[in-house]
Enzyme design. Structure first.
Site, short mmCIF file in Angstrom:
data_model
loop_
_atom_site.label_atom_id
_atom_site.label_comp_id
_atom_site.label_asym_id
_atom_site.label_seq_id
_atom_site.Cartn_x
_atom_site.Cartn_y
_atom_site.Cartn_z
N LYS A 44 4.54 2.16 -2.26
CA LYS A 44 5.05 3.15 -3.02
C LYS A 44 6.30 3.72 -2.24
CE LYS A 44 5.64 7.19 -5.26
NZ LYS A 44 5.05 8.47 -4.72
N SER A 104 0.73 -1.25 0.06
CA SER A 104 0.16 -0.18 -0.01
C SER A 104 0.94 1.31 -0.15
CB SER A 104 -0.95 -0.20 1.33
OG SER A 104 -2.17 0.74 0.82
N GLU A 140 -3.74 14.33 2.60
CA GLU A 140 -4.17 13.27 3.60
C GLU A 140 -2.79 13.52 4.60
OE1 GLU A 140 -5.68 9.83 2.04
OE2 GLU A 140 -4.91 8.61 3.88
N HIS A 174 -6.71 -6.67 0.96
CA HIS A 174 -5.85 -5.54 0.83
C HIS A 174 -4.25 -6.03 1.45
CE1 HIS A 174 -4.06 -1.87 -0.11
NE2 HIS A 174 -4.09 -1.40 0.94
#
Ligand SMILES: *[C@@H]1O[C@H](CO)[C@@H](O)[C@H](O)[C@H]1NC(C)=O
Ligand SMILES: *[C@@H]1O[C@H](CO)[C@@H](O)[C@H](O)[C@H]1NC(C)=O
Ligand SMILES: *[C@@H]1O[C@H](CO)[C@@H](O)[C@H](O)[C@H]1NC(C)=O
Ligand SMILES: *[C@@H]1O[C@H](CO)[C@@H](O)[C@H](O)[C@H]1NC(C)=O
Ligand SMILES: *[C@@H]1O[C@H](CO)[C@@H](O)[C@H](O)[C@H]1NC(C)=O
Ligand SMILES: *[C@@H]1O[C@H](CO)[C@@H](O)[C@H](O)[C@H]1NC(C)=O
Ligand SMILES: *[C@@H]1O[C@H](CO)[C@@H](O)[C@H](O)[C@H]1NC(C)=O
Length: 389
Positions: free
Chosen positions: A222, A218, A254, A334
């Site tokens: 990155k 997630s 965020e 996920h």
């Protein structure tokens, strides 16, 4: 905790609006710049074109072009990644299969920070050059075969990401000052580099520093991609699992994953003279296998496939398309790594960490779960892939 992948849909930009002067010297073409004023392009920027418009024609050229991309991403999005500070030292202790590596980094003897890392070793006898190692951001979410040590990296200790208010909080900023331009993603790269510095000077840790992989899921995927892109001592980079894609305008609201400077571009990303296919391509010629999850929505899978397809042209140009894998399936939650993906993952471990260079790592797959939309390469990619090998 935020858990969204930031496979920014920076699908943009016009090829260089700059004049194309004759290449007088390779060096002038290779000069790095942190911005290219006046750039504007709505399709993917050409990775095989230097900032001044001249073409990339050799593998050495790629090394230069890579340094230009590195400078641009810092200039627009990531903030400044400092080199190794003058002081890096380490202490190491081991109890059974658990090692503790304490890293100290300092700009002066009165300005240092320290952080502790736990290494979990395989049992048995180490190879003569030491154990290979996987560094996992935050939590280990992929299976790791026998014979490889693991280190779970507390990236949040280096740079926090609790909200925008946590910008500038963490050991990196304690050292460089809260005004350092590096985003959290960039500070995290810096931390992985200091761990490798420490391992290089700590023979007791018995890690083969030529055989280190980095992974994360997630947002940490990155992060791992950033680390593999910027830290060339990573032999293998394994980003895992997007979820919902976030647009640039949303992502900057965020967490401090990007530099404040990036706020200036999120409403017109076509002025960015790079895109994230070039971030992935920065890993070349080293190993890269990324996993994307089609379980939740289609935009992230579409953008990940497009991004990695464009990055793949760099590996093709270098004559090593099999060094770059991509596998995109759904039907799993996920950050869960289904058994069906083990073959591809273990093949990359074999080739890049376990001294089995003949292993077939030709994996480039998507289930095309794009909700009826298509990735049209002829729309996004208008370059011809050169032969740089
Ligand atoms: C690719 O697209 C850019 C931006 O539209 C344009 O400037 C460039 O000439 C195009 N290149 C080719 C080979 O068509
Ligand atoms: C870039 O080009 C697009 C489309 O041609 C235009 O709408 C936009 O205003 C341009 N941006 C800049 C900063 O010139
Ligand atoms: C790491 O080493 C530094 C310097 O010797 C020391 O101050 C610090 O307490 C150590 N940290 C840990 C977690 O062992
Ligand atoms: C950091 O930036 C702020 C705002 O620009 C400024 O007031 C402050 O003095 C700076 N701090 C340092 C240590 O440079
Ligand atoms: C999804 O996973 C479940 C449980 O493992 C399995 O029964 C099902 O066949 C899978 N579906 C697809 C489309 O792979
Ligand atoms: C490697 O694997 C791919 C995919 O299974 C296959 O198409 C290819 O022929 C294999 N290459 C070699 C040299 O065996
Ligand atoms: C998928 O496509 C259909 C048909 O265009 C559309 O109604 C639906 O909203 C799309 N689903 C998502 C998740 O975007």
């Amino acid at each position: 905790m935020a858990s969204r992948f930031i496979a920014l849909l920076l699908f943009v930009s016009s090829a260089l609006a700059l004049p194309s002067p004759q290449l007088e010297k390779r060096q002038s073409a290779c000069a790095t710049s942190s911005t290219i004023p006046g750039y504007n392009n709505t399709i993917l920027p050409n990775p095989f074109q230097f900032d001044d418009g001249t073409p990339v024609t050799t593998a050495d050229d790629w090394a230069c072009r890579r340094s230009q991309i590195a400078a641009l991403i810092q200039g627009y999005e990531a903030g400044y990644l400092p080199p190794a500070p003058p002081i890096v030292s380490a202490t190491f202790s081991q109890s059974g299969t658990t090692g503790t590596l304490n890293v100290t980094a300092g700009l002066s003897t009165t300005n240092t920070v320290s952080f502790s890392n736990t290494i979990t070793y395989p049992s048995g006898t180490a190879p003569s050059s030491g154990w290979p190692l996987v560094i996992a951001y935050d939590i280990l979410t992929i299976p790791v075969p026998d014979g490889i040590a693991t280190l779970v990296y507390d990236n949040d200790e280096i740079a926090q990401e609790n909200s925008l208010a946590s910008r500038g909080v963490g050991l990196f900023y304690d050292l460089y000052g809260a005004n350092a331009t590096a985003s959290a993603m960039t500070a995290w790269v810096w931390g992985t580099s200091r761990i490798i510095d420490a391992l290089e000077q700590t023979s007791a840790a018995n890690i083969n520093t030529a055989k280190i992989a980095v992974t994360g899921c997630s947002r940490d995927g990155k992060g791992a991609l950033m680390a593999g892109a910027y830290e060339t001592r990573f032999a293998l980079t394994i980003p895992q699992d997007g979820d919902d894609v976030q647009q640039a305008t949303e992502i900057v609201t965020e967490d401090p994953w990007f530099s404040v400077n990036f706020d200036n571009y999120v409403y017109d990303i076509s002025v960015l003279p790079y895109d994230h296919h070039e971030l992935a391509a920065m890993v070349a010629p080293r190993g890269l296998i990324s996993y994307e999850n089609t379980e939740y929505e289609w935009l992230s899978p579409l953008s990940a496939y497009g991004c990695m397809s464009a990055a793949h042209t760099v590996y093709q140009a270098l004559g090593i398309p099999d060094y770059h894998g991509f596998v995109e399936v759904g039907n799993h939650s996920h950050c869960y790594f289904p058994d069906s993906l083990d073959d591809s993952l273990y093949a990359f471990f074999d080739k890049f960490l376990l001294d089995e260079p003949q292993t077939n790592t030709s994996y480039f797959y998507t289930n095309y779960a794009f909700n009826g939309t298509v990735w049209d390469p002829s729309y996004w990619i208008n370059w011809t892939t050169p032969d740089l090998s």
